[in-house]
Design a protein around this motif. Structure first.
Motif, PDB file in Angstrom:
ATOM      1  N   GLY A 196      -6.423  50.886  -7.263  1.00 26.46           N
ATOM      2  CA  GLY A 196      -5.029  51.077  -7.673  1.00 26.46           C
ATOM      3  C   GLY A 196      -4.038  51.135  -6.519  1.00 26.46           C
ATOM      4  N   LYS A 197      -4.307  50.428  -5.433  1.00 27.17           N
ATOM      5  CA  LYS A 197      -3.373  50.417  -4.302  1.00 27.17           C
ATOM      6  C   LYS A 197      -2.136  49.586  -4.641  1.00 27.17           C
ATOM      7  CE  LYS A 197      -6.040  52.734  -1.572  1.00 27.17           C
ATOM      8  NZ  LYS A 197      -5.695  54.140  -1.366  1.00 27.17           N
ATOM      9  N   GLU A 198      -1.019  49.986  -4.062  1.00 32.97           N
ATOM     10  CA  GLU A 198       0.217  49.221  -4.263  1.00 32.97           C
ATOM     11  C   GLU A 198       0.198  47.965  -3.393  1.00 32.97           C
ATOM     12  OE1 GLU A 198       2.547  49.863  -6.492  1.00 32.97           O
ATOM     13  OE2 GLU A 198       1.386  51.592  -7.184  1.00 32.97           O
ATOM     14  N   TYR A 199       1.001  46.991  -3.807  1.00 36.03           N
ATOM     15  CA  TYR A 199       0.999  45.710  -3.079  1.00 36.03           C
ATOM     16  C   TYR A 199       1.390  45.848  -1.600  1.00 36.03           C
ATOM     17  CZ  TYR A 199       0.046  43.009  -7.273  1.00 36.03           C
ATOM     18  OH  TYR A 199      -0.553  42.477  -8.383  1.00 36.03           O
ATOM     19  N   PRO A 200       2.410  46.646  -1.263  1.00 36.36           N
ATOM     20  CA  PRO A 200       2.727  46.757   0.176  1.00 36.36           C
ATOM     21  C   PRO A 200       1.557  47.281   1.007  1.00 36.36           C
ATOM     22  CG  PRO A 200       4.531  47.609  -1.143  1.00 36.36           C
ATOM     23  CD  PRO A 200       3.405  47.347  -2.091  1.00 36.36           C
ATOM     24  N   GLU A 201       0.820  48.228   0.430  1.00 30.88           N
ATOM     25  CA  GLU A 201      -0.324  48.753   1.187  1.00 30.88           C
ATOM     26  C   GLU A 201      -1.427  47.699   1.307  1.00 30.88           C
ATOM     27  OE1 GLU A 201      -1.804  52.496  -0.188  1.00 30.88           O
ATOM     28  OE2 GLU A 201      -3.190  52.685   1.506  1.00 30.88           O
ATOM     29  N   ILE A 202      -1.632  46.959   0.214  1.00 29.10           N
ATOM     30  CA  ILE A 202      -2.635  45.878   0.263  1.00 29.10           C
ATOM     31  C   ILE A 202      -2.226  44.854   1.327  1.00 29.10           C
ATOM     32  CG2 ILE A 202      -3.689  43.994  -1.048  1.00 29.10           C
ATOM     33  CD1 ILE A 202      -3.318  45.699  -3.562  1.00 29.10           C
ATOM     34  N   ALA A 203      -0.940  44.549   1.346  1.00 31.56           N
ATOM     35  CA  ALA A 203      -0.458  43.591   2.344  1.00 31.56           C
ATOM     36  C   ALA A 203      -0.706  44.117   3.751  1.00 31.56           C
ATOM     37  CB  ALA A 203       1.029  43.334   2.129  1.00 31.56           C
ATOM     38  N   SER A 204      -0.503  45.416   3.928  1.00 32.56           N
ATOM     39  CA  SER A 204      -0.728  46.002   5.244  1.00 32.56           C
ATOM     40  C   SER A 204      -2.202  45.987   5.617  1.00 32.56           C
ATOM     41  CB  SER A 204      -0.200  47.435   5.237  1.00 32.56           C
ATOM     42  OG  SER A 204      -0.363  48.013   6.489  1.00 32.56           O
ATOM     43  N   ILE A 205      -3.059  46.252   4.639  1.00 35.26           N
ATOM     44  CA  ILE A 205      -4.509  46.243   4.906  1.00 35.26           C
ATOM     45  C   ILE A 205      -4.979  44.834   5.242  1.00 35.26           C
ATOM     46  CG2 ILE A 205      -6.780  46.547   3.813  1.00 35.26           C
ATOM     47  CD1 ILE A 205      -5.489  48.875   2.208  1.00 35.26           C
ATOM     48  N   LEU A 206      -4.486  43.875   4.467  1.00 36.92           N
ATOM     49  CA  LEU A 206      -4.932  42.496   4.675  1.00 36.92           C
ATOM     50  C   LEU A 206      -4.143  41.773   5.766  1.00 36.92           C
ATOM     51  CD1 LEU A 206      -5.403  41.366   0.966  1.00 36.92           C
ATOM     52  CD2 LEU A 206      -7.117  42.249   2.529  1.00 36.92           C
ATOM     53  N   ASN A 207      -3.144  42.484   6.288  1.00 31.95           N
ATOM     54  CA  ASN A 207      -2.316  41.902   7.350  1.00 31.95           C
ATOM     55  C   ASN A 207      -1.622  40.618   6.877  1.00 31.95           C
ATOM     56  OD1 ASN A 207      -1.209  42.053   9.838  1.00 31.95           O
ATOM     57  ND2 ASN A 207      -2.907  41.053  10.898  1.00 31.95           N
ATOM     58  N   CYS A 208      -0.979  40.732   5.726  1.00 29.62           N
ATOM     59  CA  CYS A 208      -0.240  39.579   5.204  1.00 29.62           C
ATOM     60  C   CYS A 208       1.050  40.095   4.550  1.00 29.62           C
ATOM     61  CB  CYS A 208      -1.100  38.812   4.187  1.00 29.62           C
ATOM     62  SG  CYS A 208      -1.482  39.731   2.701  1.00 29.62           S
ATOM     63  N   THR A 209       1.837  39.180   3.979  1.00 28.38           N
ATOM     64  CA  THR A 209       3.078  39.610   3.325  1.00 28.38           C
ATOM     65  C   THR A 209       2.766  40.141   1.927  1.00 28.38           C
ATOM     66  OG1 THR A 209       3.412  37.418   2.401  1.00 28.38           O
ATOM     67  CG2 THR A 209       4.393  37.858   4.558  1.00 28.38           C
ATOM     68  N   VAL A 210       3.768  40.801   1.355  1.00 28.30           N
ATOM     69  CA  VAL A 210       3.571  41.345   0.001  1.00 28.30           C
ATOM     70  C   VAL A 210       3.388  40.194  -0.994  1.00 28.30           C
ATOM     71  CG1 VAL A 210       4.640  42.725  -1.822  1.00 28.30           C
ATOM     72  CG2 VAL A 210       4.867  43.440   0.544  1.00 28.30           C
ATOM     73  N   GLY A 211       4.183  39.139  -0.819  1.00 30.55           N
ATOM     74  CA  GLY A 211       4.033  37.973  -1.695  1.00 30.55           C
ATOM     75  C   GLY A 211       2.645  37.358  -1.572  1.00 30.55           C
ATOM     76  N   GLY A 212       2.175  37.301  -0.334  1.00 32.58           N
ATOM     77  CA  GLY A 212       0.833  36.779  -0.098  1.00 32.58           C
ATOM     78  C   GLY A 212      -0.227  37.640  -0.756  1.00 32.58           C
ATOM     79  N   ALA A 213      -0.019  38.944  -0.706  1.00 29.60           N
ATOM     80  CA  ALA A 213      -0.970  39.858  -1.340  1.00 29.60           C
ATOM     81  C   ALA A 213      -0.984  39.659  -2.857  1.00 29.60           C
ATOM     82  CB  ALA A 213      -0.616  41.299  -0.994  1.00 29.60           C
ATOM     83  N   LYS A 214       0.214  39.488  -3.437  1.00 34.94           N
ATOM     84  CA  LYS A 214       0.288  39.274  -4.894  1.00 34.94           C
ATOM     85  C   LYS A 214      -0.430  37.990  -5.285  1.00 34.94           C
ATOM     86  CE  LYS A 214       4.464  41.785  -6.097  1.00 34.94           C
ATOM     87  NZ  LYS A 214       5.856  41.728  -6.523  1.00 34.94           N
ATOM     88  N   LEU A 215      -0.220  36.961  -4.482  1.00 35.57           N
ATOM     89  CA  LEU A 215      -0.862  35.674  -4.766  1.00 35.57           C
ATOM     90  C   LEU A 215      -2.382  35.795  -4.693  1.00 35.57           C
ATOM     91  CD1 LEU A 215       0.065  32.784  -5.395  1.00 35.57           C
ATOM     92  CD2 LEU A 215      -0.213  32.268  -2.977  1.00 35.57           C
ATOM     93  N   ARG A 216      -2.842  36.515  -3.679  1.00 33.12           N
ATOM     94  CA  ARG A 216      -4.290  36.681  -3.539  1.00 33.12           C
ATOM     95  C   ARG A 216      -4.881  37.433  -4.728  1.00 33.12           C
ATOM     96  NH1 ARG A 216      -5.876  38.040   2.722  1.00 33.12           N
ATOM     97  NH2 ARG A 216      -4.336  36.707   3.704  1.00 33.12           N
ATOM     98  N   VAL A 217      -4.147  38.461  -5.163  1.00 32.92           N
ATOM     99  CA  VAL A 217      -4.640  39.250  -6.296  1.00 32.92           C
ATOM    100  C   VAL A 217      -4.701  38.378  -7.552  1.00 32.92           C
ATOM    101  CG1 VAL A 217      -4.089  41.184  -7.826  1.00 32.92           C
ATOM    102  CG2 VAL A 217      -3.892  41.471  -5.365  1.00 32.92           C
ATOM    103  N   LEU A 218      -3.661  37.571  -7.753  1.00 35.01           N
ATOM    104  CA  LEU A 218      -3.630  36.708  -8.944  1.00 35.01           C
ATOM    105  C   LEU A 218      -4.798  35.725  -8.936  1.00 35.01           C
ATOM    106  CD1 LEU A 218      -2.109  35.717 -11.470  1.00 35.01           C
ATOM    107  CD2 LEU A 218      -0.845  34.158  -9.988  1.00 35.01           C
ATOM    108  N   ARG A 219      -5.025  35.109  -7.779  1.00 37.65           N
ATOM    109  CA  ARG A 219      -6.135  34.149  -7.689  1.00 37.65           C
ATOM    110  C   ARG A 219      -7.474  34.838  -7.917  1.00 37.65           C
ATOM    111  NH1 ARG A 219      -4.061  31.171  -2.279  1.00 37.65           N
ATOM    112  NH2 ARG A 219      -2.621  29.695  -3.239  1.00 37.65           N
ATOM    113  N   ALA A 220      -7.602  36.038  -7.382  1.00 40.35           N
ATOM    114  CA  ALA A 220      -8.867  36.760  -7.532  1.00 40.35           C
ATOM    115  C   ALA A 220      -9.108  37.142  -8.990  1.00 40.35           C
ATOM    116  CB  ALA A 220      -8.842  38.007  -6.659  1.00 40.35           C
TER     117      ALA A 220
END
Lengths: 204, 250
Positions: free
Chosen positions: A161-185
C-alpha cells in the motif's frame, strides 16, 4: 504544559529515524538496533512477497541491514529511512530472484499443484475458505511467476500500500513512471492469473 | 472510458463521473478486479520473522572483519607490484650509469645540475681545444703537404696518421669528443662536433696520400745527408726538384 509538550517533542525527535541514524553513524550500535527492531517487519514482508520463502526473506533482511549499517554515511536525509531501506531491499531481492529463478522452477515442478486441505479462513463456510485459499495460492504462484520488476511494484503498491511518490523514490523514477509500471504489472498479473482460475473470478 | 482506466478506478479508488456507466458496461470486469485487489491485500499475511538482532549484529561484525581482511589482502597484493617497480627503477638507473660511464655525457645520471655543469665544462674545454688547434693547424698542414709530396713519389707513408694521432691526443680535452675539424679540411661530410665517440665516426686521416684524388703541386724536397759540408762540418742539405729521386731509409 507547553514545556511538557516541547520536552515530549524533543524526546520524539531523539528517537526519530533521522536522530537514530545520526547516532548510529557516530558509532552507537544501540541506535541502529532500535532502527532494526522498528523496520525489520516492513523489510521482511517485502522480501517475503518477493521470494515467497521465509529463509530467503530473512537472509534478505539481514543483508539489507548489514548494507544499511555499512553505508549509513551515504544515507541522505531527503528520503525517508524506510524508503532507503526498501530501495536496498528491492535491489537485493531483484538480484536474488534472478539467481534463484532456476531453483524455484525446479521446486515448483516437484511440488506440483497440491493444495493444503486443512485451512483456517475468514469465512465460516469451509467451502468458501477453501475457495479463498485456492485463489490465494494461485495468486501467489502467478505473482512468483511474474518478472521481478513487475513483482516489485505490485508488492509495493497493492500489497504494502505504498503511495506513488514513495514508489517512485524507491525505484528511482518519476511518479508518472511509477504509475505506468504499476499499471503494466497489474495487467501482466491479471493475464497470468486468468488461465489458472478462469474468467469467473477475474474476468478480462 | 478506456479499459485500462478500470485498474485505476478499482485499485486506486479514483473518482469517476460516470460511475453508473462503468457499473453497467464493465460490471464483470470491475468485480473481477475487485476480487484481485482483495486477494492481493490478503497476501499481506506472512509467516513470522525469526530474524534476531543478534544475528544481524554478528553479520555486521563478520562484514567488518571481512572488509578489513580484504583491505589487508589488497595491501599485501601491492607488495609484489612495488618490488617489481623498485627492480625496474634499479635496472634503469644502473643502465643509465653504464651508458654515462662509456659516453661523454657521463653526468646524465647524476642529476640535472651535474649535467649542466658538465656541459659547461665540455664547452669551455672545446673552446680551449679549438684555440690550441688553431696554433697547431698550420704545422699539421705543412707536414701533410710534405708527406703528400713524398707519397706522390709512390712510397708508403704512415707519418700523417701518427702525426694526426699525436695532434688529436695533445689538443683534445680529456673525455671530450670534439672533432678536430680544423685539421680535416679534406674530409667530406664530417659530423658536427656534438656527438660522443659512439655517435661520431672515427676521424678519417690520410693514411696513404697516394689515394688522394687531386694531388697538390709538388713542393721542393730538401734531403739532408750524413756527409759533412767542407766549410762548416755540418750535415749537407740538397734541394731536389722531384721526389722521385729521393729514397727514404737505407
Amino acid at each position: 504544559m507547553s514545556a511538557r509538550v516541547s520536552s515530549n517533542e524533543r524526546a520524539t525527535d531523539n528517537f526519530s529515524d533521522e536522530a537514530l541514524v545520526i547516532r548510529a553513524r557516530a558509532g552507537d550500535f544501540a541506535s541502529f538496533e532500535i532502527l532494526f527492531e522498528r523496520h525489520r517487519l516492513l523489510v521482511y514482508r517485502f522480501a517475503y512477497q518477493m521470494s515467497q520463502r521465509r529463509d530467503d526473506a530473512e537472509d534478505v533482511v539481514q543483508e539489507v541491514f548489514v548494507r544499511a549499517y555499512q553505508n549509513l554515511h551515504r544515507y541522505r536525509d531527503e528520503a525517508k529511512f524506510t524508503t532507503w531501506l526498501l530501495r536496498i531491499a528491492t535491489n537485493l531481492s531483484t538480484d536474488r530472484a534472478r539467481m534463484t529463478q532456476r531453483r524455484r522452477a525446479l521446486e515448483e515442478k516437484e511440488a506440483g499443484s497440491g493444495l493444503a486441505w486443512m485451512t483456517i479462513g475468514e469465512f465460516d463456510d469451509p467451502i468458501s475458505n477453501l475457495e479463498q485459499d485456492r485463489r490465494k495460492e494461485a495468486l501467489r504462484k502467478a505473482l512468483a511467476a511474474l518478472p521481478v520488476h513487475h513483482r516489485g511494484v505490485i508488492v509495493l503498491r497493492d500489497i504494502e500500500g505504498k503511495e506513488y511518490p514513495e514508489i517512485a523514490s524507491i525505484l528511482n523514477c518519476t511518479v508518472g513512471g511509477a504509475k505506468l509500471r504499476v499499471l503494466r504489472a497489474r495487467r501482466a498479473l491479471r493475464d497470468r492469473i486468468l488461465p489458472i482460475l478462469g474468467e469467473e473470478n477475474y474476468p478480462a | 472510458m478506456k479499459r485500462n482506466d478500470l485498474f485505476d478506478y478499482v485499485f486506486d479508488g479514483l473518482e469517476s463521473s460516470d460511475r453508473a456507466e462503468i457499473s453497467a458496461e464493465f460490471a464483470t470486469e470491475v468485480a473481477g478486479l475487485q476480487n484481485l485487489k482483495h486477494d492481493l491485500q490478503s497476501l499481506r499475511e506472512v509467516p513470522e520473522c525469526q530474524l534476531s538482532v543478534e544475528r544481524v549484529r554478528d553479520a555486521i561484525l563478520r562484514g567488518e572483519m571481512k572488509r578489513r581482511t580484504s583491505n589487508r589482502r589488497a595491501l599485501w597484493s601491492l607488495v609484489p607490484a612495488a618490488a617489481v617497480a623498485l627492480g625496474a627503477l634499479f635496472i634503469s638507473t644502473r643502465t643509465q650509469n653504464l651508458d654515462s660511464s662509456s659516453s661523454t655525457s657521463a653526468s646524465r645520471s647524476e642529476g640535472t645540475s651535474n649535467l649542466v655543469a658538465a656541459a659547461i665544462g665540455i664547452g669551455s674545454g672545446a673552446r680551449e681545444a679549438a684555440t690550441m688547434l688553431d696554433t697547431v693547424a698550420p704545422t699539421a698542414s705543412l707536414l701533410e703537404s710534405a708527406v703528400q709530396s713524398i707519397a706522390n713519389s709512390g712510397s708508403q707513408v704512415s707519418v700523417s696518421k701518427s702525426v694526426r694521432r699525436k695532434v688529436d691526443r695533445g689538443s683534445r680535452p680529456h673525455g671530450s669528443s670534439i672533432q678536430l675539424t680544423n685539421l680535416q679540411p679534406h674530409v667530406e661530410n664530417a659530423p658536427p662536433p656534438n656527438g660522443g665517440p659512439s655517435s661520431a665516426p672515427a676521424p678519417t686521416t690520410v693514411a696513404s696520400t697516394a689515394d688522394a684524388p687531386n694531388p697538390q703541386p709538388q713542393a721542393p724536397v730538401i734531403v739532408i745527408t750524413n756527409e759533412p759540408a767542407e766549410g762548416t762540418g755540418a750535415s749537407r742539405a740538397h734541394e731536389m726538384e722531384s721526389s722521385g729521386n729521393v729514397v727514404i731509409g737505407g
